[in-house]
Design a protein around this motif. Sequence first.
Motif, PDB file in Angstrom:
ATOM      1  N   LEU A  10       4.193  -9.850  -5.006  1.00 45.65           N
ATOM      2  CA  LEU A  10       4.510  -8.385  -5.425  1.00 45.65           C
ATOM      3  C   LEU A  10       3.798  -7.671  -7.280  1.00 45.65           C
ATOM      4  CD1 LEU A  10       7.847  -8.487  -4.843  1.00 45.65           C
ATOM      5  CD2 LEU A  10       6.342  -7.293  -3.045  1.00 45.65           C
ATOM      6  N   GLY A  11       3.251  -7.296  -7.054  1.00 41.87           N
ATOM      7  CA  GLY A  11       2.755  -6.635  -8.325  1.00 41.87           C
ATOM      8  C   GLY A  11       3.037  -4.995  -8.643  1.00 41.87           C
ATOM      9  N   GLY A  12       2.261  -5.184 -10.081  1.00 45.59           N
ATOM     10  CA  GLY A  12       2.531  -3.905 -10.277  1.00 45.59           C
ATOM     11  C   GLY A  12       1.280  -3.858 -12.018  1.00 45.59           C
ATOM     12  N   GLY A  88     -11.570 -13.249  -9.745  1.00 44.11           N
ATOM     13  CA  GLY A  88     -11.165 -12.868  -8.048  1.00 44.11           C
ATOM     14  C   GLY A  88     -12.259 -11.053  -8.186  1.00 44.11           C
ATOM     15  N   GLY A  89     -11.353 -10.913  -6.765  1.00 45.68           N
ATOM     16  CA  GLY A  89     -11.925  -9.273  -6.336  1.00 45.68           C
ATOM     17  C   GLY A  89     -11.417  -8.465  -5.366  1.00 45.68           C
ATOM     18  N   GLY A  90     -11.910  -7.441  -4.810  1.00 45.03           N
ATOM     19  CA  GLY A  90     -11.142  -6.623  -3.883  1.00 45.03           C
ATOM     20  C   GLY A  90     -11.396  -5.579  -3.690  1.00 45.03           C
ATOM     21  N   PHE A  91     -11.198  -5.060  -2.585  1.00 49.08           N
ATOM     22  CA  PHE A  91     -11.219  -3.851  -1.484  1.00 49.08           C
ATOM     23  C   PHE A  91     -10.151  -3.239  -1.449  1.00 49.08           C
ATOM     24  CE2 PHE A  91     -12.128  -1.721   1.705  1.00 49.08           C
ATOM     25  CZ  PHE A  91     -13.255  -0.093   1.252  1.00 49.08           C
ATOM     26  N   ALA A  92      -9.917  -1.870  -2.364  1.00 52.14           N
ATOM     27  CA  ALA A  92      -8.850  -0.989  -1.450  1.00 52.14           C
ATOM     28  C   ALA A  92      -9.282   0.240  -1.077  1.00 52.14           C
ATOM     29  CB  ALA A  92      -8.185  -1.363  -2.800  1.00 52.14           C
ATOM     30  N   PHE A  93      -8.418   0.723   0.273  1.00 52.07           N
ATOM     31  CA  PHE A  93      -8.331   1.832   0.858  1.00 52.07           C
ATOM     32  C   PHE A  93      -7.587   2.299   0.484  1.00 52.07           C
ATOM     33  CE2 PHE A  93      -8.822   4.820   3.859  1.00 52.07           C
ATOM     34  CZ  PHE A  93      -9.891   5.753   3.817  1.00 52.07           C
ATOM     35  N   ASP A  94      -6.885   4.029   0.279  1.00 53.56           N
ATOM     36  CA  ASP A  94      -6.020   4.344   0.451  1.00 53.56           C
ATOM     37  C   ASP A  94      -6.313   5.667   1.191  1.00 53.56           C
ATOM     38  OD1 ASP A  94      -5.344   3.550  -2.282  1.00 53.56           O
ATOM     39  OD2 ASP A  94      -5.853   5.139  -2.899  1.00 53.56           O
ATOM     40  N   SER A  96      -3.416   7.832   1.603  1.00 56.82           N
ATOM     41  CA  SER A  96      -3.689   8.911   0.786  1.00 56.82           C
ATOM     42  C   SER A  96      -2.796   8.729   0.435  1.00 56.82           C
ATOM     43  CB  SER A  96      -2.189   9.557   1.845  1.00 56.82           C
ATOM     44  OG  SER A  96      -0.906   8.186   1.448  1.00 56.82           O
ATOM     45  N   LYS A  97      -1.815   9.631  -0.911  1.00 52.95           N
ATOM     46  CA  LYS A  97      -1.768   9.698  -2.054  1.00 52.95           C
ATOM     47  C   LYS A  97      -0.776   8.244  -2.813  1.00 52.95           C
ATOM     48  CE  LYS A  97      -2.949  13.993  -4.525  1.00 52.95           C
ATOM     49  NZ  LYS A  97      -2.717  14.980  -4.985  1.00 52.95           N
ATOM     50  N   ILE A  98      -0.060   7.424  -1.339  1.00 51.58           N
ATOM     51  CA  ILE A  98       1.206   6.768  -2.269  1.00 51.58           C
ATOM     52  C   ILE A  98       0.158   5.275  -0.947  1.00 51.58           C
ATOM     53  CG2 ILE A  98       3.258   6.554  -1.723  1.00 51.58           C
ATOM     54  CD1 ILE A  98       3.720   9.502  -2.249  1.00 51.58           C
ATOM     55  N   VAL A  99      -0.281   5.484  -0.191  1.00 52.85           N
ATOM     56  CA  VAL A  99       0.026   4.294   0.749  1.00 52.85           C
ATOM     57  C   VAL A  99      -1.864   4.128   0.773  1.00 52.85           C
ATOM     58  CG1 VAL A  99       0.087   3.705   3.073  1.00 52.85           C
ATOM     59  CG2 VAL A  99       2.110   5.391   2.090  1.00 52.85           C
ATOM     60  N   GLY A 100      -2.103   2.717   0.997  1.00 50.80           N
ATOM     61  CA  GLY A 100      -3.451   2.416   1.030  1.00 50.80           C
ATOM     62  C   GLY A 100      -3.068   1.089   1.373  1.00 50.80           C
ATOM     63  N   LEU A 101      -4.271   0.895   2.112  1.00 47.52           N
ATOM     64  CA  LEU A 101      -4.597  -1.262   2.696  1.00 47.52           C
ATOM     65  C   LEU A 101      -5.259  -1.793   1.228  1.00 47.52           C
ATOM     66  CD1 LEU A 101      -4.992  -0.818   5.739  1.00 47.52           C
ATOM     67  CD2 LEU A 101      -2.987  -1.937   4.497  1.00 47.52           C
ATOM     68  N   PHE A 102      -5.038  -3.031   0.875  1.00 45.58           N
ATOM     69  CA  PHE A 102      -6.447  -3.999  -0.387  1.00 45.58           C
ATOM     70  C   PHE A 102      -6.304  -5.598   0.637  1.00 45.58           C
ATOM     71  CE2 PHE A 102      -1.803  -5.342  -1.485  1.00 45.58           C
ATOM     72  CZ  PHE A 102      -2.523  -6.936  -1.616  1.00 45.58           C
ATOM     73  N   GLY A 129      -2.937  -6.480   2.349  1.00 44.66           N
ATOM     74  CA  GLY A 129      -1.290  -6.013   2.248  1.00 44.66           C
ATOM     75  C   GLY A 129      -1.082  -4.336   1.975  1.00 44.66           C
ATOM     76  N   VAL A 130      -0.335  -3.867   2.333  1.00 46.64           N
ATOM     77  CA  VAL A 130       0.012  -2.195   2.045  1.00 46.64           C
ATOM     78  C   VAL A 130      -0.010  -2.383   0.635  1.00 46.64           C
ATOM     79  CG1 VAL A 130       1.524  -1.033   2.169  1.00 46.64           C
ATOM     80  CG2 VAL A 130       0.741  -2.163   4.651  1.00 46.64           C
ATOM     81  N   GLN A 131      -0.127  -1.292  -0.336  1.00 43.65           N
ATOM     82  CA  GLN A 131      -0.259  -1.032  -1.617  1.00 43.65           C
ATOM     83  C   GLN A 131       0.287   0.523  -1.576  1.00 43.65           C
ATOM     84  OE1 GLN A 131      -3.824  -2.081  -3.621  1.00 43.65           O
ATOM     85  NE2 GLN A 131      -4.308   0.637  -4.501  1.00 43.65           N
ATOM     86  N   LEU A 132       1.374   0.650  -2.227  1.00 48.90           N
ATOM     87  CA  LEU A 132       2.069   1.983  -2.711  1.00 48.90           C
ATOM     88  C   LEU A 132       1.495   1.729  -4.244  1.00 48.90           C
ATOM     89  CD1 LEU A 132       5.363   0.782  -1.704  1.00 48.90           C
ATOM     90  CD2 LEU A 132       3.673   2.039  -0.156  1.00 48.90           C
ATOM     91  N   ASN A 133       1.255   3.877  -4.194  1.00 46.53           N
ATOM     92  CA  ASN A 133       0.407   4.413  -5.786  1.00 46.53           C
ATOM     93  C   ASN A 133       1.468   5.428  -5.974  1.00 46.53           C
ATOM     94  OD1 ASN A 133      -2.192   2.899  -5.196  1.00 46.53           O
ATOM     95  ND2 ASN A 133      -2.429   4.059  -3.340  1.00 46.53           N
ATOM     96  N   PHE A 134       1.627   5.155  -6.942  1.00 42.72           N
ATOM     97  CA  PHE A 134       2.965   5.759  -7.979  1.00 42.72           C
ATOM     98  C   PHE A 134       2.307   6.206  -9.091  1.00 42.72           C
ATOM     99  CE2 PHE A 134       5.351   2.629  -5.676  1.00 42.72           C
ATOM    100  CZ  PHE A 134       6.343   3.483  -5.132  1.00 42.72           C
TER     101      PHE A 134
END
Length: 134
Positions: A10-12, A88-94, A96-102, A129-134
């Motif tokens: 878990l992270g923020g 490290g490095g990563g890739f993320a795709f949203d 919607s404005k709230i839900v994405g994958l990374f 995993g799943v990413q939540l954006n706020f």
Amino acid sequence: FAQPALQLRLGGGYRIVPQFGIGIFGRVSMAEILTGIVGARATFFILPQNPRIYLFASAGYGEIHPLQCSDTGKCGWGLAGYGAASLGGGFAFDFSKIVGLFAEIEVGYMFPPTDMSPGGLMNIDLTAGVQLNF
């Protein structure tokens, strides 16, 4: 070599500017021995919009007990040091404005060396995993 282990992470984080962010994380191993790491990381976004590509560096404190097996097939729980550093490095795709994958790849080093890991412990983590954006 250590055996793969399932972990909960878990992270923020907070973006200071579009290209740079800071964050905190916690990671708990789902292996037979409960261990974990907490830490902080800095992220540089190569592509800051959707999709995002980024690089990061992190430092943390904790303990992991990897299941280490020798060439003879004998296995045992190792002990890593209490300090951690990684790149490290990563890739993320949203979606919607709230839900994405990374997905991320991370090369880490646990220190100081211990009796079970006399040279310290280097590991490669693959995380998705799943990413939540706020």
